[in-house]
Design a protein around this motif. Structure first.
Motif, PDB file in Angstrom:
ATOM      1  N   SER A 283      -4.361  -0.714   4.964  1.00 23.59           N
ATOM      2  CA  SER A 283      -3.112  -1.602   5.064  1.00 23.59           C
ATOM      3  C   SER A 283      -2.741  -2.289   6.168  1.00 23.59           C
ATOM      4  O   SER A 283      -3.078  -1.689   7.440  1.00 23.59           O
ATOM      5  CB  SER A 283      -2.139  -0.283   5.109  1.00 23.59           C
ATOM      6  OG  SER A 283      -0.699  -0.625   5.445  1.00 23.59           O
TER       7      SER A 283
ATOM      8  N   THR B 160       0.855  -1.244  -0.021  1.00 22.17           N
ATOM      9  CA  THR B 160      -0.270  -0.047   0.110  1.00 22.17           C
ATOM     10  C   THR B 160       0.819   1.269  -0.160  1.00 22.17           C
ATOM     11  O   THR B 160       0.570   2.151  -0.710  1.00 22.17           O
ATOM     12  CB  THR B 160      -1.074   0.051   1.156  1.00 22.17           C
ATOM     13  OG1 THR B 160      -1.726  -1.199   1.140  1.00 22.17           O
ATOM     14  CG2 THR B 160      -1.856   1.266   1.364  1.00 22.17           C
TER      15      THR B 160
ATOM     16  N   ILE C 159       2.759   1.707  -3.445  1.00 21.86           N
ATOM     17  CA  ILE C 159       1.872   2.318  -4.514  1.00 21.86           C
ATOM     18  C   ILE C 159       1.451   3.721  -4.347  1.00 21.86           C
ATOM     19  O   ILE C 159       1.314   4.576  -5.192  1.00 21.86           O
ATOM     20  CB  ILE C 159       0.630   1.368  -4.695  1.00 21.86           C
ATOM     21  CG1 ILE C 159       0.919  -0.287  -4.954  1.00 21.86           C
ATOM     22  CG2 ILE C 159      -0.218   1.795  -5.742  1.00 21.86           C
ATOM     23  CD1 ILE C 159       2.008  -0.273  -6.140  1.00 21.86           C
ATOM     24  N   ARG C 160       1.159   4.059  -3.115  1.00 15.69           N
ATOM     25  CA  ARG C 160       0.786   5.489  -2.925  1.00 15.69           C
ATOM     26  C   ARG C 160       1.857   6.556  -3.007  1.00 15.69           C
ATOM     27  O   ARG C 160       1.697   7.548  -3.708  1.00 15.69           O
ATOM     28  CB  ARG C 160       0.204   5.473  -1.552  1.00 15.69           C
ATOM     29  CG  ARG C 160      -1.013   5.134  -1.222  1.00 15.69           C
ATOM     30  CD  ARG C 160      -1.613   5.022   0.247  1.00 15.69           C
ATOM     31  NE  ARG C 160      -2.759   4.626   0.319  1.00 15.69           N
ATOM     32  CZ  ARG C 160      -3.447   4.195   1.574  1.00 15.69           C
ATOM     33  NH1 ARG C 160      -2.961   4.419   2.727  1.00 15.69           N
ATOM     34  NH2 ARG C 160      -4.775   3.769   1.780  1.00 15.69           N
TER      35      ARG C 160
ATOM     36  N   SER D 158      -7.358  -3.776  -2.842  1.00 18.06           N
ATOM     37  CA  SER D 158      -6.898  -5.499  -2.762  1.00 18.06           C
ATOM     38  C   SER D 158      -8.105  -6.115  -3.172  1.00 18.06           C
ATOM     39  O   SER D 158      -9.431  -5.715  -2.538  1.00 18.06           O
ATOM     40  CB  SER D 158      -6.329  -5.800  -1.556  1.00 18.06           C
ATOM     41  OG  SER D 158      -5.204  -5.315  -1.199  1.00 18.06           O
TER      42      SER D 158
ATOM     43  N   ALA E  54      -2.993  -1.706  -8.354  1.00 16.22           N
ATOM     44  CA  ALA E  54      -2.539  -0.288  -8.636  1.00 16.22           C
ATOM     45  C   ALA E  54      -3.294   0.207  -9.576  1.00 16.22           C
ATOM     46  O   ALA E  54      -3.249  -0.332 -10.882  1.00 16.22           O
ATOM     47  CB  ALA E  54      -0.868  -0.620  -8.920  1.00 16.22           C
TER      48      ALA E  54
ATOM     49  N   ARG F 239      -3.726  -7.876  -5.179  1.00 10.15           N
ATOM     50  CA  ARG F 239      -3.129  -6.642  -4.782  1.00 10.15           C
ATOM     51  C   ARG F 239      -3.188  -5.777  -6.330  1.00 10.15           C
ATOM     52  O   ARG F 239      -2.483  -6.151  -7.296  1.00 10.15           O
ATOM     53  CB  ARG F 239      -1.617  -6.280  -4.202  1.00 10.15           C
ATOM     54  CG  ARG F 239      -1.516  -7.190  -3.122  1.00 10.15           C
ATOM     55  CD  ARG F 239      -2.321  -7.186  -2.052  1.00 10.15           C
ATOM     56  NE  ARG F 239      -2.141  -5.895  -1.442  1.00 10.15           N
ATOM     57  CZ  ARG F 239      -1.638  -5.547  -0.485  1.00 10.15           C
ATOM     58  NH1 ARG F 239      -0.723  -6.301   0.130  1.00 10.15           N
ATOM     59  NH2 ARG F 239      -1.834  -4.332   0.201  1.00 10.15           N
TER      60      ARG F 239
ATOM     61  N   PRO G 198      -4.032   2.315  -4.422  1.00  7.21           N
ATOM     62  CA  PRO G 198      -3.877   0.790  -4.131  1.00  7.21           C
ATOM     63  C   PRO G 198      -5.370   0.200  -3.612  1.00  7.21           C
ATOM     64  O   PRO G 198      -6.046   0.719  -3.180  1.00  7.21           O
ATOM     65  CB  PRO G 198      -2.729   0.641  -2.937  1.00  7.21           C
ATOM     66  CG  PRO G 198      -3.117   2.053  -2.242  1.00  7.21           C
ATOM     67  CD  PRO G 198      -3.408   3.068  -3.225  1.00  7.21           C
TER      68      PRO G 198
END
Length: 246
Positions: free
Chosen positions: A167, A90, A93-94, A102, A137, A135, A100
């Protein structure tokens, strides 16, 4: 003209580097079609073999993908993770300006089997939080991760969180005071199973990075055991090596 015929650098490498720079500066956007071998050969006054070698290298490096009968297309940049810091998916990606998310395959409190118990150093049958998640993105599947967490360290965590959005590391850190300081991680490359291909929307030719990791608290206590697969066409791992005299 990027081609220097007096240079000691082979023409195909010069052409490849020129095209790479154009991809990286946005001249060729992700999803756009790259000129054909014939078009490149005509534009840069090189042989089609030279153009073909440049295209092959770009494909090997993950910049483009060839589709028979359709052409060669620019791929999205790979997500680049440095193997220096222990961060969550998380957070990674941020930090890259992406969103992000899931897709939860399974989230439950279960009993540790022999393998999980050995990695977490708990008794077989002890309670563990099991999370199986694809996961994402920006809504694109990047990895499939299956993790087991020592539930004794974070009791009730599943009742408080939707790990499709939240997260896990942040919850463990902020709500349970768990300082995850280091991890022992093993990485290898392999071809995905059919189930993994379906989950990650892969073709049968694309390999995956297979990772297993045990994450430890400040007291060297195993808190998490993770097994995951990452798309090689969208994710790469980077490390910095320094030479020491010895």
């Amino acid at each position: 003209m990027p081609i220097d015929r007096n240079s000691t650098v082979p023409l195909y490498l010069q052409l490849k580097e020129h095209l790479r720079q154009q991809i990286e500066d946005g001249s060729y956007a992700p999803g756009s079609r790259l000129p054909s071998e014939r078009e490149l050969a005509d534009t840069f006054q090189v042989s089609r073999m030279t153009a073909r070698q440049a295209i092959r290298l770009l494909a090997t490096d993950g910049f483009i993908s060839a589709h028979v009968g359709k052409g060669t297309f620019v791929l999205k940049p790979r997500i680049d993770q440095e193997l220096l810091l222990l961060t969550s998916f998380t957070e990674d990606i941020r930090q890259r300006g992406m969103t992000p998310r899931s897709r939860i395959i399974r989230a439950a409190i279960e009993r540790a089997d022999e393998d999980v118990a050995a990695h977490l150093k708990v008794s077989q049958g002890a309670e563990v939080l099991l999370l199986s998640r694809v996961r994402m993105a920006d809504e694109e599947p990047i990895a499939w991760e299956i993790c087991a967490v020592n539930h004794r360290l974070c009791p009730g965590i599943l009742d408080r969180h939707n790990f499709g959005q939240d997260s896990l590391y942040q919850a463990m850190r902020e709500e349970y005071g768990l300082r995850l300081l280091w991890a022992d991680q093993l990485i290898s490359a392999r071809m995905p199973t059919r189930e993994e291909r379906d989950a990650l929307d892969l073709d049968h030719k694309t390999p995956v990075l297979s990772l297993t990791r045990v994450t430890y608290t400040e007291h060297d206590q195993p808190a998490e055991y993770v097994s995951s697969v990452y798309r090689c066409d969208r994710y790469q791992l980077r490390t910095i090596l320094r030479y020491t005299n010895g």
